[in-house]
Scaffold this active site. Structure first.
Site, PDB file in Angstrom:
ATOM      1  CD  GLU A 244     -48.024 -46.511 -28.545  1.00  0.00           C
ATOM      2  OE1 GLU A 244     -47.771 -46.348 -27.587  1.00  0.00           O
ATOM      3  OE2 GLU A 244     -48.295 -45.115 -29.501  1.00  0.00           O
ATOM      4  CB  CYS A 278     -43.814 -52.031 -23.532  1.00  0.00           C
ATOM      5  SG  CYS A 278     -45.556 -52.642 -23.959  1.00  0.00           S
TER       6      CYS A 278
HETATM    7  P1  NAD Z   1     -35.513 -51.013 -31.594  1.00  0.00           P
HETATM    8  O1  NAD Z   1     -36.309 -49.519 -31.477  1.00  0.00           O
HETATM    9  O2  NAD Z   1     -34.648 -51.860 -30.983  1.00  0.00           O
HETATM   10  O3  NAD Z   1     -36.237 -51.747 -32.727  1.00  0.00           O
HETATM   11  C1  NAD Z   1     -37.605 -52.021 -33.293  1.00  0.00           C
HETATM   12  C2  NAD Z   1     -37.477 -52.038 -34.609  1.00  0.00           C
HETATM   13  O4  NAD Z   1     -36.721 -50.278 -34.875  1.00  0.00           O
HETATM   14  C3  NAD Z   1     -36.521 -53.066 -34.888  1.00  0.00           C
HETATM   15  O5  NAD Z   1     -37.266 -53.164 -36.488  1.00  0.00           O
HETATM   16  C4  NAD Z   1     -35.174 -52.146 -35.667  1.00  0.00           C
HETATM   17  O6  NAD Z   1     -34.849 -53.008 -36.660  1.00  0.00           O
HETATM   18  C5  NAD Z   1     -36.268 -50.742 -36.091  1.00  0.00           C
HETATM   19  N1  NAD Z   1     -35.175 -50.058 -35.558  1.00  0.00           N
HETATM   20  C6  NAD Z   1     -33.853 -49.858 -34.979  1.00  0.00           C
HETATM   21  N2  NAD Z   1     -32.995 -48.839 -35.006  1.00  0.00           N
HETATM   22  C7  NAD Z   1     -33.682 -48.133 -35.853  1.00  0.00           C
HETATM   23  C8  NAD Z   1     -33.359 -46.904 -36.578  1.00  0.00           C
HETATM   24  N3  NAD Z   1     -32.646 -45.969 -36.073  1.00  0.00           N
HETATM   25  N4  NAD Z   1     -34.289 -46.265 -37.744  1.00  0.00           N
HETATM   26  C9  NAD Z   1     -35.254 -46.640 -37.935  1.00  0.00           C
HETATM   27  N5  NAD Z   1     -35.308 -48.412 -37.485  1.00  0.00           N
HETATM   28  C10 NAD Z   1     -34.864 -48.723 -36.296  1.00  0.00           C
HETATM   29  O7  NAD Z   1     -36.518 -51.421 -30.319  1.00  0.00           O
HETATM   30  P2  NAD Z   1     -36.466 -53.593 -29.875  1.00  0.00           P
HETATM   31  O8  NAD Z   1     -34.684 -53.739 -28.676  1.00  0.00           O
HETATM   32  O9  NAD Z   1     -36.857 -54.537 -30.789  1.00  0.00           O
HETATM   33  O10 NAD Z   1     -38.010 -53.839 -28.513  1.00  0.00           O
HETATM   34  C11 NAD Z   1     -37.221 -53.449 -27.304  1.00  0.00           C
HETATM   35  C12 NAD Z   1     -38.435 -51.672 -26.307  1.00  0.00           C
HETATM   36  O11 NAD Z   1     -39.415 -51.691 -27.396  1.00  0.00           O
HETATM   37  C13 NAD Z   1     -38.671 -51.163 -24.973  1.00  0.00           C
HETATM   38  O12 NAD Z   1     -37.952 -50.280 -25.250  1.00  0.00           O
HETATM   39  C14 NAD Z   1     -39.775 -52.039 -24.815  1.00  0.00           C
HETATM   40  O13 NAD Z   1     -40.496 -51.175 -24.323  1.00  0.00           O
HETATM   41  C15 NAD Z   1     -40.255 -51.633 -26.361  1.00  0.00           C
HETATM   42  N6  NAD Z   1     -41.813 -51.164 -26.520  1.00  0.00           N
HETATM   43  C16 NAD Z   1     -42.949 -50.649 -25.899  1.00  0.00           C
HETATM   44  C17 NAD Z   1     -44.049 -50.721 -26.955  1.00  0.00           C
HETATM   45  C18 NAD Z   1     -45.183 -50.328 -26.602  1.00  0.00           C
HETATM   46  O14 NAD Z   1     -46.242 -50.116 -26.355  1.00  0.00           O
HETATM   47  N7  NAD Z   1     -45.171 -48.965 -25.296  1.00  0.00           N
HETATM   48  C19 NAD Z   1     -44.535 -52.120 -26.930  1.00  0.00           C
HETATM   49  C20 NAD Z   1     -43.446 -53.453 -26.682  1.00  0.00           C
HETATM   50  C21 NAD Z   1     -42.157 -52.453 -26.801  1.00  0.00           C
END
Ligand code: NAD
Length: 477
Positions: A244, A278
């Site tokens: 997501e 999001c």
């Molecule tokens: P992010 O992907 O940077 O981080 C989310 C998680 O992924 C964190 O726990 C982070 O440590 C981990 N992560 C980062 N790099 C990684 C890698 N290479 N491998 C595995 N894990 C890794 O996202 P964010 O900045 O925390 O959140 C914001 C984003 O989330 C926005 O793009 C937003 O649109 C999205 N979001 C989507 C939804 C949805 O339902 N579609 C809901 C909420 C947020």
């Protein structure tokens, strides 16, 4: 200051050889939480330990798992205030919003506790003396990797659905909200058998180490680039991936709507949670007939928002999550202005501590600008003026993302065209955050794949088995 501990193999306080990460309050820069960073080795050991209890949890009767999830929901409900305060301290959103996120999470846990035991498989009609049926089974070990923007609501969805369907879960909350993840894990763990839930903390490296493990499902809510890296890692292990991810949701404002009402919808969609949702409104296609009145009214609404720390009850617009993110938001705004967009309000970095950013209205944007095409995730309304509803729909559909879209129109035929033609998971007509309970959608393209919420999320965490039983030699048992 919160001192976060990990939960590995049912033991609190394990691991953390990878050092320490410190989260600062985005309102004033003061330290809020300290969390251990799990090494790849610790992540591996945690997965091994979790796998050790997977069979037992999978064999627990669905009604007993559901009862445990109900108790877990009670524990989260009892910690609402603590969780809301931690959320606000770590990522900055106004306290009532943070509380709303926790309450939504509790509601989700309860829904999954009710729904899971009554979701069965189906019987098939084969040979009359045989038994044929399809039954869902737990997938096994689930890695849940979550973001910071609504940390409890999002995590409760993934964790609740994965746990109640009989999976063991390793949760890696965002490095920007580890104390919130820790408080949530403490509440959930208090109601579950030891080892069923694990908590690993750390940044992208810890997440990457977890995604590279031999787990059965990697569920990620977060940025699109991260989701793609996770999908690549899971392609090597064979894990199922549930993503997501980011969005760049359009708002279409038709020429026949009241521009003042439309501006209220746009302000809600673009500025709630400082745009860090999001499904926030990221880009607006407004019909030329109402463009000026709409833009003026939106700028007035942006200027009227009370800015302040999330802990102040008068605050309507809190800070962004941190300065790194503020640089990203401001970079898109300044690039748009350099390319000809006009700032109607906002767009300047305030003096003082924290990561505050003003509600910003950018007029005269073009569809090809980065602020329009990419996710901004800030309180920025980027407005493109269009000459027809068809042009607006064409632009709205032309995106690397496909999460959701909103259309404001008084025309039923335009509303019908919108839901049929827009290639996104959710289409909302005349309400930016509308939707009935239980709705679930498939995001498209860069926004991910799989159901991320709703009753269908339960199916994502189970594997369906087809069973055929007949007596030996065609005779009797
Ligand atoms: P992010 O992907 O940077 O981080 C989310 C998680 O992924 C964190 O726990 C982070 O440590 C981990 N992560 C980062 N790099 C990684 C890698 N290479 N491998 C595995 N894990 C890794 O996202 P964010 O900045 O925390 O959140 C914001 C984003 O989330 C926005 O793009 C937003 O649109 C999205 N979001 C989507 C939804 C949805 O339902 N579609 C809901 C909420 C947020």
């Amino acid at each position: 200051m919160y001192q976060v501990a990990q939960l590995i193999g049912g033991v609190w306080g394990a691991g953390g050889e990878g050092g320490e990460l410190v989260v600062r309050d985005p309102a004033d820069g003061s330290p809020v939480s300290s969390a251990p960073v799990a090494t790849a080795d610790e992540v591996g050991k945690a997965v091994e330990a979790a796998r050790g209890v997977a069979a037992q949890w999978a064999a627990t009767a669905p009604a007993d798992r559901a009862a445990a999830l109900h108790r877990a929901a009670d524990a989260v409900a009892a910690a609402v205030d603590d969780l809301a305060r931690a959320t606000t301290a770590e990522m900055g959103k106004p306290l009532p919003d943070a509380r709303g996120g926790v309450e939504a999470g509790v509601g989700t846990l309860r829904q999954y506790a009710e729904l899971a035991p009554v979701r069965g498989g189906r019987t098939l009609h084969g040979a009359t003396d045989a038994l044929d049926f399809m039954t869902p089974q737990p997938r096994g070990v689930v890695a849940a990797i979550t973001p910071w923007n609504d940390p409890v609501a999002v995590s409760c969805g993934l964790l609740g659905a994965a746990l109640v369907t009989g999976n063991v879960v390793l949760h890696k909350p965002s490095e920007r909200a580890p104390a919130t993840g820790w408080l949530l894990a403490k509440a959930l763990d208090s109601a579950l058998p030891p080892g069923v839930l694990s908590l690993l903390t750390g940044g992208p490296e810890t997440g990457a180490a977890l995604a590279a493990q031999e787990v059965d499902v990697v569920a990620h809510v977060g940025a699109t680039a991260t989701g793609r890296a996770i999908a690549a890692a899971a392609a090597r292990t064979g894990a199922k991936v549930l993503l997501e991810n980011g969005g760049s949701d359009p708002l279409v404002v038709d020429g026949d709507v009241d521009p003042l009402w439309a501006a209220g919808q746009a302000a809600l969609g673009a500025f709630a949670n400082a745009g860090q949702i999001c499904v926030a409104v990221e880009r607006i296609y407004v019909h030329r007939d109402v463009a000026e009145d709409f833009t003026q009214a939106l700028a007035e609404r942006a200027e009227a928002l009370r800015v302040g720390p999330g802990g102040d009850p008068r605050t309507e617009l809190g800070p962004l999550v941190d300065r790194r993110h503020r640089d990203h938001v401001h970079g898109q705004v300044t690039a748009a202005v350099a390319q000809g967009a006009r700032l109607r309000t906002g767009g300047t970095l305030p003096d003082g501590p924290g990561a505050f950013y003003p509600a910003t209205v950018l007029a005269d944007c073009r569809h090809d600008m980065t602020v329009v095409r990419e996710e901004t995730f800030g309180p920025v309304a980027a407005i493109v003026t269009v000459d027809s509803f068809s042009e607006a729909l064409r632009c709205a559909a032309d995106s690397p993302y496909g999460l959701a879209a909103t259309v404001l129109t008084a025309s039923m035929s335009h509303a019908q065209r919108a839901w049929r033609e827009l290639p996104v998971g959710a289409v909302k007509v005349n309400a930016v955050f509308g939707g009935a309970p239980g709705g679930a959608a498939h995001p498209r393209r860069g926004s991910g794949h799989g159901y991320g919420y709703g009753p269908e999320l339960l199916d994502e965490f189970t594997a369906t088995k087809a069973v055929h039983l007949e007596a030996p030699g065609g005779g009797h048992w």
